[in-house]
Design a protein around this motif. Structure first.
Motif, PDB file in Angstrom:
ATOM      1  N   PHE A   1     -80.224 -16.370  71.875  1.00 46.85           N
ATOM      2  CA  PHE A   1     -80.618 -16.476  70.474  1.00 46.85           C
ATOM      3  C   PHE A   1     -80.839 -15.095  69.863  1.00 46.85           C
ATOM      4  O   PHE A   1     -80.343 -14.788  68.786  1.00 46.85           O
ATOM      5  N   VAL A   2     -81.577 -14.248  70.575  1.00 48.67           N
ATOM      6  CA  VAL A   2     -81.851 -12.898  70.070  1.00 48.67           C
ATOM      7  C   VAL A   2     -80.565 -12.086  69.999  1.00 48.67           C
ATOM      8  O   VAL A   2     -80.327 -11.364  69.021  1.00 48.67           O
ATOM      9  N   LEU A   3     -79.719 -12.215  71.023  1.00 45.84           N
ATOM     10  CA  LEU A   3     -78.448 -11.499  71.017  1.00 45.84           C
ATOM     11  C   LEU A   3     -77.605 -11.925  69.821  1.00 45.84           C
ATOM     12  O   LEU A   3     -77.041 -11.093  69.114  1.00 45.84           O
ATOM     13  N   GLY A   4     -77.542 -13.220  69.567  1.00 45.05           N
ATOM     14  CA  GLY A   4     -76.794 -13.724  68.420  1.00 45.05           C
ATOM     15  C   GLY A   4     -77.374 -13.246  67.106  1.00 45.05           C
ATOM     16  O   GLY A   4     -76.650 -12.948  66.160  1.00 45.05           O
ATOM     17  N   PHE A   5     -78.694 -13.166  67.047  1.00 48.88           N
ATOM     18  CA  PHE A   5     -79.349 -12.715  65.824  1.00 48.88           C
ATOM     19  C   PHE A   5     -78.995 -11.259  65.527  1.00 48.88           C
ATOM     20  O   PHE A   5     -78.690 -10.900  64.398  1.00 48.88           O
ATOM     21  N   PHE A   6     -79.031 -10.420  66.565  1.00 49.09           N
ATOM     22  CA  PHE A   6     -78.769  -9.003  66.342  1.00 49.09           C
ATOM     23  C   PHE A   6     -77.289  -8.668  66.268  1.00 49.09           C
ATOM     24  O   PHE A   6     -76.925  -7.544  65.956  1.00 49.09           O
ATOM     25  N   GLN A   7     -76.424  -9.634  66.560  1.00 54.01           N
ATOM     26  CA  GLN A   7     -74.994  -9.389  66.410  1.00 54.01           C
ATOM     27  C   GLN A   7     -74.537  -9.606  64.971  1.00 54.01           C
ATOM     28  O   GLN A   7     -73.387  -9.386  64.656  1.00 54.01           O
TER      29      GLN A   7
ATOM     30  N   VAL B   1     -73.774  -8.533  61.797  1.00 56.27           N
ATOM     31  CA  VAL B   1     -73.537  -7.246  61.146  1.00 56.27           C
ATOM     32  C   VAL B   1     -72.755  -7.531  59.871  1.00 56.27           C
ATOM     33  O   VAL B   1     -71.799  -8.303  59.891  1.00 56.27           O
ATOM     34  N   PRO B   2     -73.056  -6.968  58.799  1.00 55.27           N
ATOM     35  CA  PRO B   2     -74.192  -6.096  58.522  1.00 55.27           C
ATOM     36  C   PRO B   2     -75.457  -6.905  58.265  1.00 55.27           C
ATOM     37  O   PRO B   2     -75.408  -8.106  58.044  1.00 55.27           O
ATOM     38  N   PHE B   3     -76.573  -6.221  58.263  1.00 56.72           N
ATOM     39  CA  PHE B   3     -77.854  -6.891  58.045  1.00 56.72           C
ATOM     40  C   PHE B   3     -78.075  -7.247  56.587  1.00 56.72           C
ATOM     41  O   PHE B   3     -79.102  -7.767  56.228  1.00 56.72           O
ATOM     42  N   THR B   4     -77.083  -6.986  55.771  1.00 55.45           N
ATOM     43  CA  THR B   4     -77.215  -7.372  54.366  1.00 55.45           C
ATOM     44  C   THR B   4     -77.274  -8.888  54.235  1.00 55.45           C
ATOM     45  O   THR B   4     -77.742  -9.408  53.240  1.00 55.45           O
ATOM     46  N   HIS B   5     -76.807  -9.611  55.247  1.00 58.26           N
ATOM     47  CA  HIS B   5     -76.882 -11.076  55.225  1.00 58.26           C
ATOM     48  C   HIS B   5     -78.329 -11.536  55.222  1.00 58.26           C
ATOM     49  O   HIS B   5     -78.627 -12.647  54.822  1.00 58.26           O
ATOM     50  N   LEU B   6     -79.214 -10.692  55.734  1.00 58.39           N
ATOM     51  CA  LEU B   6     -80.613 -11.062  55.804  1.00 58.39           C
ATOM     52  C   LEU B   6     -81.347 -10.753  54.499  1.00 58.39           C
ATOM     53  O   LEU B   6     -82.468 -11.172  54.312  1.00 58.39           O
ATOM     54  N   SER B   7     -80.682  -9.997  53.637  1.00 59.29           N
ATOM     55  CA  SER B   7     -81.343  -9.654  52.378  1.00 59.29           C
ATOM     56  C   SER B   7     -81.178 -10.797  51.388  1.00 59.29           C
ATOM     57  O   SER B   7     -80.345 -11.688  51.557  1.00 59.29           O
ATOM     58  N   ARG B   8     -81.967 -10.770  50.375  1.00 54.81           N
ATOM     59  CA  ARG B   8     -81.880 -11.817  49.358  1.00 54.81           C
ATOM     60  C   ARG B   8     -80.607 -11.590  48.539  1.00 54.81           C
ATOM     61  O   ARG B   8     -80.422 -10.553  47.932  1.00 54.81           O
ATOM     62  N   SER B   9     -79.772 -12.589  48.542  1.00 53.58           N
ATOM     63  CA  SER B   9     -78.547 -12.473  47.750  1.00 53.58           C
ATOM     64  C   SER B   9     -78.663 -13.369  46.523  1.00 53.58           C
ATOM     65  O   SER B   9     -79.055 -14.529  46.631  1.00 53.58           O
ATOM     66  N   HIS B  10     -78.370 -12.839  45.402  1.00 57.87           N
ATOM     67  CA  HIS B  10     -78.407 -13.573  44.142  1.00 57.87           C
ATOM     68  C   HIS B  10     -79.787 -14.133  43.841  1.00 57.87           C
ATOM     69  O   HIS B  10     -79.921 -15.216  43.287  1.00 57.87           O
ATOM     70  N   GLY B  11     -80.821 -13.454  44.274  1.00 54.95           N
ATOM     71  CA  GLY B  11     -82.178 -13.885  43.964  1.00 54.95           C
ATOM     72  C   GLY B  11     -82.647 -15.088  44.762  1.00 54.95           C
ATOM     73  O   GLY B  11     -83.732 -15.597  44.543  1.00 54.95           O
TER      74      GLY B  11
ATOM     75  N   ILE C   1     -79.210 -16.339  56.619  1.00 53.20           N
ATOM     76  CA  ILE C   1     -78.992 -16.021  58.027  1.00 53.20           C
ATOM     77  C   ILE C   1     -77.823 -16.874  58.496  1.00 53.20           C
ATOM     78  O   ILE C   1     -77.864 -18.099  58.405  1.00 53.20           O
ATOM     79  N   HIS C   2     -76.788 -16.243  58.962  1.00 57.11           N
ATOM     80  CA  HIS C   2     -75.629 -16.969  59.470  1.00 57.11           C
ATOM     81  C   HIS C   2     -75.797 -17.151  60.973  1.00 57.11           C
ATOM     82  O   HIS C   2     -75.913 -16.177  61.704  1.00 57.11           O
ATOM     83  N   PHE C   3     -75.807 -18.406  61.415  1.00 59.04           N
ATOM     84  CA  PHE C   3     -75.975 -18.681  62.839  1.00 59.04           C
ATOM     85  C   PHE C   3     -74.680 -18.394  63.574  1.00 59.04           C
ATOM     86  O   PHE C   3     -73.610 -18.815  63.157  1.00 59.04           O
TER      87      PHE C   3
ATOM     88  N   ALA D   1     -73.820 -17.828  69.765  1.00 54.23           N
ATOM     89  CA  ALA D   1     -74.846 -17.465  70.747  1.00 54.23           C
ATOM     90  C   ALA D   1     -76.205 -18.026  70.335  1.00 54.23           C
ATOM     91  O   ALA D   1     -76.979 -18.483  71.177  1.00 54.23           O
ATOM     92  N   MET D   2     -76.493 -18.023  69.043  1.00 58.83           N
ATOM     93  CA  MET D   2     -77.770 -18.556  68.572  1.00 58.83           C
ATOM     94  C   MET D   2     -77.839 -20.070  68.776  1.00 58.83           C
ATOM     95  O   MET D   2     -78.875 -20.604  69.152  1.00 58.83           O
ATOM     96  N   VAL D   3     -76.736 -20.751  68.535  1.00 55.92           N
ATOM     97  CA  VAL D   3     -76.710 -22.207  68.705  1.00 55.92           C
ATOM     98  C   VAL D   3     -76.854 -22.569  70.183  1.00 55.92           C
ATOM     99  O   VAL D   3     -77.667 -23.426  70.549  1.00 55.92           O
TER     100      VAL D   3
END
Length: 144
Positions: free
Chosen positions: A45-51, A53-63, A68-70, A73-75
């Motif tokens: 799960f952690v490996l999938g989380f840190f894979q 890239v880029p971490f912009t997916h974790l930022s707020r998009s469009h307000g 977070i895209h699973f 490995a996370m599944v």
């Protein structure tokens, strides 16, 4: 395997005695059945989380909320963690029974199991009591 089978055969039996080998082999079985899938699941799960890239997916998009895209490995990690949790829940009663009988064999009453609920020291006390050799006083807990 015989010790594990015996522990499962007596999964709800709180009378009688369980030798050290039965207790410790079942303890090892329980540890491996829960720890290995749980650790592997969390690692994936952690490996999938840190894979991601880029971490912009974790930022707020469009307000909106963070995205977070699973990954696969996370599944898989989540599934393994659920399997470990179910194994742990399934093994509670057999573990309690074999520990209760092991305490009988060492000459202690079964309710001493509840010493394990004492924070920090309780688990250590229970390990020490379960490591004690069989005693003649444990004969009082034999089947009648």
């Amino acid at each position: 395997m015989d010790a594990v089978k015996l522990a499962f055969r007596n999964y709800a039996n709180f009378k009688g005695r369980a030798g050290r080998s039965e207790y410790w082999w079942f303890y090892l079985f329980q540890f491996l059945a829960v720890f290995v899938p749980g650790l592997l699941g969390e690692a994936l799960f952690v490996l999938g989380f840190f894979q991601q890239v880029p971490f912009t997916h974790l930022s707020r998009s469009h307000g909106g909320p963070p995205v977070i895209h699973f990954t696969a490995a996370m599944v898989v990690g989540s599934i393994l963690f659920v399997i470990a949790w179910l194994a742990d829940a399934t093994l509670v009663l057999p573990y309690l029974a074999v520990t209760w009988r092991r305490l009988h064999d060492a000459g202690y009453p079964g309710p001493m199991f509840f010493l394990s609920l004492i924070p920090y020291a309780g688990g250590i006390i229970l390990i020490v009591l379960n490591a004690m050799p069989s005693t003649a006083e444990g004969m009082q807990y034999e089947y009648k």
